[in-house]
Design a protein around this motif. Sequence first.
Motif, PDB file in Angstrom:
ATOM      1  N   ALA A 174     -19.325   3.197   5.165  1.00 55.41           N
ATOM      2  CA  ALA A 174     -20.570   3.482   5.877  1.00 55.41           C
ATOM      3  C   ALA A 174     -20.313   4.241   7.169  1.00 55.41           C
ATOM      4  N   SER A 175     -19.127   4.069   7.774  1.00 53.94           N
ATOM      5  CA  SER A 175     -18.841   4.725   9.042  1.00 53.94           C
ATOM      6  C   SER A 175     -18.287   6.138   8.879  1.00 53.94           C
ATOM      7  N   GLY A 176     -17.857   6.534   7.681  1.00 50.08           N
ATOM      8  CA  GLY A 176     -17.381   7.890   7.445  1.00 50.08           C
ATOM      9  C   GLY A 176     -15.878   8.017   7.514  1.00 50.08           C
ATOM     10  N   ARG A 177     -15.149   6.928   7.915  1.00 48.89           N
ATOM     11  CA  ARG A 177     -13.681   6.997   7.941  1.00 48.89           C
ATOM     12  C   ARG A 177     -13.124   6.338   6.673  1.00 48.89           C
ATOM     13  N   VAL A 178     -13.506   6.854   5.595  1.00 48.23           N
ATOM     14  CA  VAL A 178     -13.240   6.200   4.305  1.00 48.23           C
ATOM     15  C   VAL A 178     -11.772   6.274   3.939  1.00 48.23           C
ATOM     16  N   GLU A 179     -11.172   7.427   4.042  1.00 45.20           N
ATOM     17  CA  GLU A 179      -9.798   7.604   3.531  1.00 45.20           C
ATOM     18  C   GLU A 179      -8.805   6.758   4.312  1.00 45.20           C
ATOM     19  N   ALA A 180      -8.863   6.799   5.613  1.00 46.72           N
ATOM     20  CA  ALA A 180      -7.885   6.038   6.417  1.00 46.72           C
ATOM     21  C   ALA A 180      -8.100   4.533   6.265  1.00 46.72           C
ATOM     22  N   GLN A 181      -9.331   4.180   6.346  1.00 48.26           N
ATOM     23  CA  GLN A 181      -9.609   2.757   6.213  1.00 48.26           C
ATOM     24  C   GLN A 181      -9.280   2.277   4.806  1.00 48.26           C
ATOM     25  N   LEU A 182      -9.535   3.137   3.808  1.00 48.65           N
ATOM     26  CA  LEU A 182      -9.227   2.728   2.429  1.00 48.65           C
ATOM     27  C   LEU A 182      -7.729   2.550   2.231  1.00 48.65           C
ATOM     28  N   HIS A 183      -6.959   3.491   2.802  1.00 51.37           N
ATOM     29  CA  HIS A 183      -5.509   3.376   2.689  1.00 51.37           C
ATOM     30  C   HIS A 183      -5.013   2.093   3.366  1.00 51.37           C
ATOM     31  N   HIS A 184      -5.538   1.837   4.524  1.00 54.56           N
ATOM     32  CA  HIS A 184      -5.153   0.605   5.224  1.00 54.56           C
ATOM     33  C   HIS A 184      -5.560  -0.638   4.446  1.00 54.56           C
ATOM     34  N   SER A 185      -6.720  -0.528   3.876  1.00 54.20           N
ATOM     35  CA  SER A 185      -7.208  -1.688   3.124  1.00 54.20           C
ATOM     36  C   SER A 185      -6.380  -1.919   1.862  1.00 54.20           C
ATOM     37  N   LEU A 186      -5.971  -0.797   1.220  1.00 55.64           N
ATOM     38  CA  LEU A 186      -5.142  -0.942   0.013  1.00 55.64           C
ATOM     39  C   LEU A 186      -3.774  -1.556   0.348  1.00 55.64           C
ATOM     40  N   GLU A 187      -3.212  -1.110   1.461  1.00 52.67           N
ATOM     41  CA  GLU A 187      -1.927  -1.690   1.876  1.00 52.67           C
ATOM     42  C   GLU A 187      -2.081  -3.184   2.166  1.00 52.67           C
ATOM     43  N   GLN A 188      -3.157  -3.506   2.850  1.00 49.86           N
ATOM     44  CA  GLN A 188      -3.394  -4.916   3.175  1.00 49.86           C
ATOM     45  C   GLN A 188      -3.612  -5.730   1.898  1.00 49.86           C
ATOM     46  N   GLN A 189      -4.344  -5.114   0.962  1.00 51.79           N
ATOM     47  CA  GLN A 189      -4.598  -5.819  -0.300  1.00 51.79           C
ATOM     48  C   GLN A 189      -3.305  -6.018  -1.083  1.00 51.79           C
ATOM     49  N   GLU A 190      -2.429  -4.975  -1.090  1.00 55.46           N
ATOM     50  CA  GLU A 190      -1.149  -5.088  -1.803  1.00 55.46           C
ATOM     51  C   GLU A 190      -0.290  -6.181  -1.182  1.00 55.46           C
ATOM     52  N   ARG A 191      -0.323  -6.232   0.167  1.00 51.98           N
ATOM     53  CA  ARG A 191       0.460  -7.266   0.849  1.00 51.98           C
ATOM     54  C   ARG A 191      -0.059  -8.659   0.489  1.00 51.98           C
ATOM     55  N   VAL A 192      -1.379  -8.745   0.442  1.00 50.16           N
ATOM     56  CA  VAL A 192      -1.977 -10.043   0.095  1.00 50.16           C
ATOM     57  C   VAL A 192      -1.619 -10.427  -1.327  1.00 50.16           C
ATOM     58  N   LEU A 193      -1.645  -9.443  -2.233  1.00 46.03           N
ATOM     59  CA  LEU A 193      -1.286  -9.749  -3.628  1.00 46.03           C
ATOM     60  C   LEU A 193       0.174 -10.192  -3.748  1.00 46.03           C
ATOM     61  N   ASP A 194       1.058  -9.496  -2.977  1.00 44.36           N
ATOM     62  CA  ASP A 194       2.471  -9.923  -3.012  1.00 44.36           C
ATOM     63  C   ASP A 194       2.634 -11.345  -2.501  1.00 44.36           C
ATOM     64  N   GLU A 195       1.945 -11.625  -1.414  1.00 43.01           N
ATOM     65  CA  GLU A 195       2.020 -12.997  -0.879  1.00 43.01           C
ATOM     66  C   GLU A 195       1.467 -14.006  -1.885  1.00 43.01           C
ATOM     67  N   LEU A 196       0.382 -13.535  -2.560  1.00 44.68           N
ATOM     68  CA  LEU A 196      -0.225 -14.422  -3.550  1.00 44.68           C
ATOM     69  C   LEU A 196       0.731 -14.690  -4.707  1.00 44.68           C
ATOM     70  N   LEU A 197       1.417 -13.634  -5.169  1.00 46.99           N
ATOM     71  CA  LEU A 197       2.391 -13.811  -6.253  1.00 46.99           C
ATOM     72  C   LEU A 197       3.560 -14.704  -5.811  1.00 46.99           C
ATOM     73  N   ASP A 198       4.022 -14.443  -4.572  1.00 49.02           N
ATOM     74  CA  ASP A 198       5.101 -15.311  -4.061  1.00 49.02           C
ATOM     75  C   ASP A 198       4.647 -16.763  -3.989  1.00 49.02           C
ATOM     76  N   THR A 199       3.426 -16.926  -3.551  1.00 50.82           N
ATOM     77  CA  THR A 199       2.901 -18.305  -3.456  1.00 50.82           C
ATOM     78  C   THR A 199       2.803 -18.950  -4.830  1.00 50.82           C
ATOM     79  N   GLN A 200       2.318 -18.141  -5.816  1.00 52.12           N
ATOM     80  CA  GLN A 200       2.221 -18.679  -7.173  1.00 52.12           C
ATOM     81  C   GLN A 200       3.601 -19.067  -7.722  1.00 52.12           C
TER      82      GLN A 200
END
Length: 221
Positions: A21-47
């Motif tokens: 909505a703010s127009g900074r889609v690409e940078a925020q999306l990249h950051h969000s994807l990295e954060q999501q990947e990190r969360v998934l790795d932590e989730l897999l490690d936790t599992q």
Amino acid sequence: MLSEGMQEMEVISTMLLKVMASGRVEAQLHHSLEQQERVLDELLDTQATAAQLVRDLMVTEEKVAHQLLAKEEELQRCLQRVQALEADAQAATEEGTRLQASMAALCMELEQLREEMQRLDQDVQEDASAVPPATYTAQLYYKISRIDWDYECGPVQVKGIHYGPAIAQPISIDSSQHSRSFVADYLWSLVDTAWDGTGVGRAGGHSAPQGLPLASASGSG
């Protein structure tokens, strides 16, 4: 842990919407994807960690179950041993009671036997005191008859020596050739009527008194 991961995913999704909505889609999306990947790795490690913990817990539970089963079997063996010992103790107690009763009965019987022996011994002593000794009886017969018997002669022979007032006279009679009354009369004829000066006796040739042992004199004495 899984619920926390879902919450983070929701947060990330909300942030993506804001970024778009703010127009900074690409940078925020990249950051969000990295954060999501990190969360998934932590989730897999936790599992993985949770799975390992579950496996470790199952192994521990199995070990504990085996230990409990072994302890239960050992407890059962101990209980059986205790029951066996209690049964042995009960049997020993009963046997001890039986032995005590048997011992008491034996002691009573022994005491009765002792009393009976004492009574019999007293009776024997009384009988012995009432009956003259054989030596005394033999001496009495000798004093009356003055005959020293020959006990080594044959069973039908009447032998001995009569010690009269004047001389010693040998006696030798075959009892098989004479009657018992003849032998008794002959022996009584040897007895002096004035023996020891008492006037007790019989003159020769008369029959023997009733019950006097000389009437049955023989080689056996």
